[in-house]
Design a protein around this motif. Structure first.
Motif, short mmCIF file in Angstrom:
data_model
loop_
_atom_site.label_atom_id
_atom_site.label_comp_id
_atom_site.label_asym_id
_atom_site.label_seq_id
_atom_site.Cartn_x
_atom_site.Cartn_y
_atom_site.Cartn_z
N ASP A 97 0.82 -1.22 0.00
CA ASP A 97 0.00 0.00 0.00
C ASP A 97 0.85 1.27 0.00
O ASP A 97 0.35 2.37 0.25
CB ASP A 97 -0.92 0.01 1.23
CG ASP A 97 -1.90 -1.16 1.22
OD1 ASP A 97 -2.37 -1.50 0.12
OD2 ASP A 97 -2.17 -1.71 2.30
N HIS A 98 2.16 1.11 -0.25
CA HIS A 98 3.06 2.25 -0.18
C HIS A 98 3.10 2.99 -1.52
O HIS A 98 3.20 2.37 -2.58
CB HIS A 98 4.46 1.81 0.22
CG HIS A 98 4.49 1.05 1.52
ND1 HIS A 98 4.19 1.64 2.72
CD2 HIS A 98 4.77 -0.25 1.79
CE1 HIS A 98 4.29 0.74 3.69
NE2 HIS A 98 4.63 -0.42 3.15
N ARG A 99 3.03 4.30 -1.46
CA ARG A 99 3.03 5.13 -2.66
C ARG A 99 4.06 6.25 -2.54
O ARG A 99 4.37 6.71 -1.44
CB ARG A 99 1.65 5.75 -2.87
CG ARG A 99 0.51 4.75 -2.95
CD ARG A 99 0.37 4.18 -4.32
NE ARG A 99 -0.61 3.10 -4.39
CZ ARG A 99 -1.05 2.57 -5.54
NH1 ARG A 99 -0.61 3.04 -6.69
NH2 ARG A 99 -1.92 1.58 -5.51
N ASP A 100 4.60 6.66 -3.70
CA ASP A 100 5.52 7.79 -3.68
C ASP A 100 4.72 9.09 -3.72
O ASP A 100 3.49 9.09 -3.64
CB ASP A 100 6.51 7.70 -4.84
CG ASP A 100 5.82 7.76 -6.20
OD1 ASP A 100 4.65 8.18 -6.27
OD2 ASP A 100 6.48 7.40 -7.20
N ASP A 101 5.41 10.22 -3.84
CA ASP A 101 4.74 11.53 -3.80
C ASP A 101 3.79 11.73 -4.97
O ASP A 101 2.86 12.55 -4.89
CB ASP A 101 5.79 12.64 -3.79
CG ASP A 101 6.62 12.65 -2.51
OD1 ASP A 101 6.12 12.10 -1.50
OD2 ASP A 101 7.75 13.16 -2.53
#
Length: 216
Positions: A97-101
């Motif tokens: 569920d990790h996303r960048d900017d």
């Protein structure tokens, strides 16, 4: 989750036993589950039957560290390869569920979580992580603590390959023991030198008196 992270699985399992202190914390299913850390899905699969299997894998992983610590690179690699063959991994790309900017997934290589049992899952992760560390940094980066009787396993990540102890506590204990040993040696040498000087003085004094005693 990066592959480098998985090498800590091997260290945690090996250090669940301290042969020199006759200590073993791997005595229950709960102890097995604690080894998994945040990998709760695999941990939930652990049963009583995994205890014996985990101890067997632990002994084999310790043998890898012992071979590396003893300078036998070929043996260390052979032992680790046997674990990798017996407990193969299934890598897959994951973003969780990790996303960048910008909202895009933070893709990374992850080891798939679908082994036949808890031991197989843990062993595959530990062996793969240790294999990655070994090939990336060198066999000599696998060590066993020099602070007897500890002998816990560690992964040397120092810049100059200088690590010798598993923790700051063991390093401090070893340094204190070495300091006390040096002080004892200095005291013994000082006492020995003093005894030698006293003996020499007595011998000299006895030598000076002998001529007079013989002239009577």
């Amino acid at each position: 989750m990066e592959l480098a992270y998985y090498s800590d699985y091997a260290v945690r399992l090996v250090n669940s036993e301290e042969p020199g202190r006759n200590k073993d914390t791997l005595t229950s299913v709960e102890a097995i589950r604690e080894l998994f850390g945040p990998s709760t899905q695999m941990a939930r699969r652990a049963t009583d039957s995994d205890l014996t299997r985990f101890r067997s894998v632990r002994a084999r992983l310790r043998a890898v560290f012992e071979a590396a610590d003893g300078g036998d690179e070929t043996l260390a690699v052979d032992l680790l390869n046997s674990l990798l063959l017996e407990f193969p991994v299934s890598p897959q790309i994951s973003g969780h569920d990790h996303r960048d900017d910008d909202g895009r997934p933070l893709w990374h290589l992850h080891l798939a979580d679908h082994p036949s049992n808890a031991t197989a899952g843990y062993a595959a992760i530990a062996a793969m992580g240790l294999g990655f560390h070994l090939t990336e940094h060198g066999v000599d980066r696998l060590g066993l603590c020099e602070a007897a009787p500890c002998r816990n396993a560690y992964l040397d990540t120092s810049t100059n390959r200088s690590r010798r102890y598993c923790s700051d506590r063991c390093a401090t204990r070893a340094n204190v023991a070495a300091y006390r040993a040096r002080k004892r040696l200095e005291t013994e040498r000082s006492a020995s030198t003093g005894r030698t000087a006293t003996s020499a003085q007595r011998a000299s004094a006895n030598g000076e008196r002998r001529p007079g005693a013989g002239g009577r």
